[in-house]
Design an enzyme around this catalytic site. Structure first.
Site, PDB file in Angstrom:
ATOM      1  N   SER A   1       8.930  15.486   3.509  1.00 22.42           N
ATOM      2  CA  SER A   1       8.432  15.794   4.853  1.00 22.42           C
ATOM      3  C   SER A   1       8.574  17.293   5.118  1.00 22.42           C
ATOM      4  O   SER A   1       8.083  18.118   4.343  1.00 22.42           O
ATOM      5  CB  SER A   1       9.163  14.940   5.886  1.00 22.42           C
TER       6      SER A   1
ATOM      7  N   ASP B   1      -1.060   9.579   5.254  1.00 23.73           N
ATOM      8  CA  ASP B   1       0.319   9.830   5.645  1.00 23.73           C
ATOM      9  C   ASP B   1       0.495   9.597   7.140  1.00 23.73           C
ATOM     10  O   ASP B   1      -0.237  10.146   7.974  1.00 23.73           O
ATOM     11  CB  ASP B   1       0.687  11.271   5.294  1.00 23.73           C
TER      12      ASP B   1
ATOM     13  N   HIS C   1       5.198   7.379   4.801  1.00 27.83           N
ATOM     14  CA  HIS C   1       5.567   8.796   4.835  1.00 27.83           C
ATOM     15  C   HIS C   1       6.752   9.016   3.922  1.00 27.83           C
ATOM     16  O   HIS C   1       7.852   8.559   4.201  1.00 27.83           O
ATOM     17  CB  HIS C   1       5.897   9.214   6.264  1.00 27.83           C
TER      18      HIS C   1
END
Length: 394
Positions: A178, A278, A340
């Site tokens: 991330s 995502d 994610h």
């Protein structure tokens, strides 16, 4: 039939819980380490507490190799947002042990059933993230009792790791998820230059961090572009962005927070692990309506409205166009899961994470150890539920 289905559902839930507990146990016993020189260098989290990392020594054949994981957690682009982060681990080391359960294992686990890779025996470092700028902030004086010192946090932790043996490593793998995946892209070449041992093998992996600069629709572009502009301004981040990029983007240096503008000039080999669908990118770029419609479709097993599905498919094409040209030294694994990040979650190393019958962990191993080139992109444009290994009906 209903009883059987309920039994299997309960059994699956228990199995998932067991896996989570097994993965968590691999990380729980790693205490926080506070860099000795943090105070002297003025390296501080947003709330003024010292930065920290977790360190687990390698064993057996992995003693001279290092896997470094840069934690994610989004960004703060206003005083109010940054203040709210000081109430948890994303802005204060005072809360970091409270969320240790978030590290579910994956590539960080020593359990061969979870992590069938050579990395499980390496020295493991988890760089905790408490500055809100992907380790780029560089403001001398505090603002409203907030410290924007991401650069100093990066410097003090990496310097301490070098003294602990990183500088003599045989192999180093810099990874992150991330916002940590963005951190990897921004700091990959810089980190590589810190290693004085010219024989050290060094590669990087960005997981869930290849957020794109959407330009087909002005409303889409406002999402991340506006956020990154404010982050760079608030944290005074321009100096920590790669110079090869900022020289090109002189009028808009904040665009260098987008990995697509950095990767093309990187020298160090990098692996991109990313989902065109995502969840975080969809929420920020396409908006809450699209995100929640897709989430509801998965949760309630209902068909996604055709117009929304088409918006998502069009965005996937934008994402694919934003990927860097293929380079023999680089690798990528782009599947169509809705989620994610992968490498430190329960979606790591599951059958649903396959492209051309190659699972994510195998693709990463093959690429890192130079067994073969890896440039895997799922061709079908349907959205995938990777935990169930099924596609969403269009």
């Amino acid at each position: 039939m209903a009883i059987t289905e309920n039994y299997h559902s309960q059994w699956l839930s228990l199995l998932i819980c067991a896996l989570v507990l097994l993965q968590t146990r691999a990380i729980v016993n790693i205490p926080l380490t506070f860099p000795e020189n943090a105070k002297a260098m003025g390296a501080l989290c947003l709330d003024g507490s010292p930065p920290a990392y977790h360190f687990r020594k390698g064993r057996q054949e992995g003693q001279d190799n290092w896997l470094i994981y840069m934690e994610g957690g989004g960004w703060c682009h206003s005083i109010e947002e940054c203040k709210s982060r000081t109430l948890d681990h994303k802005g204060s080391s005072k809360h970091m042990m409270e969320n240790i359960h978030m590290f579910l294992g994956g590539i960080l686990s020593r359990n061969p059933g979870i992590n069938p890779s050579e990395f499980r025996n390496w020295n493991i470092v988890i760089m905790r993230y408490c500055d809100g700028s992907s380790f780029t902030g560089d403001v001398e004086q505090p603002v409203d009792n907030l410290y924007f010192r991401g650069k100093r946090i990066f410097d003090v932790i990496t310097n301490e790791l070098l003294d602990k043996g990183l500088n003599d490593a045989k192999e180093v793998f810099l990874t992150g998820t991330s916002a940590g995946g963005v951190s990897v892209v921004l700091n990959c070449d810089r980190f590589h230059k810190l290693l004085s041992n010219t024989t050290t093998k060094f590669k990087c992996l960005s997981d869930g961090g290849y957020v794109i600069h959407a330009k087909n629709d002005p409303k889409q572009a406002q999402g991340f572009e506006s956020m990154f502009k404010d982050v760079v301004s608030l944290h005074n981040s321009t100096g920590m962005l790669p110079h090869t990029c900022t020289e090109k983007m002189k009028e808009k240096p904040y665009l260098c927070m987008f990995p697509q503008y950095v990767v093309e000039d990187m020298v160090t080999p990098i692996f991109i692990l990313m989902l065109p669908y995502d969840a975080y990118q969809i929420n920020v770029t396409l908006g809450h309506e699209v995100y929640f419609a897709l989430r509801k479709s998965f949760k309630d097993h209902v068909k996604l409205p055709t117009p929304i599905y088409q918006v998502l498919k069009d965005f996937r094409l934008q994402f694919l166009d934003a990927l860097p040209p293929c380079k023999p030294s680089n690798g990528m694994f782009i599947n169509n899961c809705f989620g994610h990040t992968e490498i430190a979650t329960i979606t790591w190393n599951i059958d649903g994470n396959k492209i051309n019958n190659v699972i994510d962990v195998q693709a990463i191993r093959d690429w890192y150890f130079d067994r073969k080139g890896v440039n895997l992109i799922e061709k079908i444009d349907l959205i995938k539920n990777c935990t169930a290994d099924t596609y969403l009906a269009s």
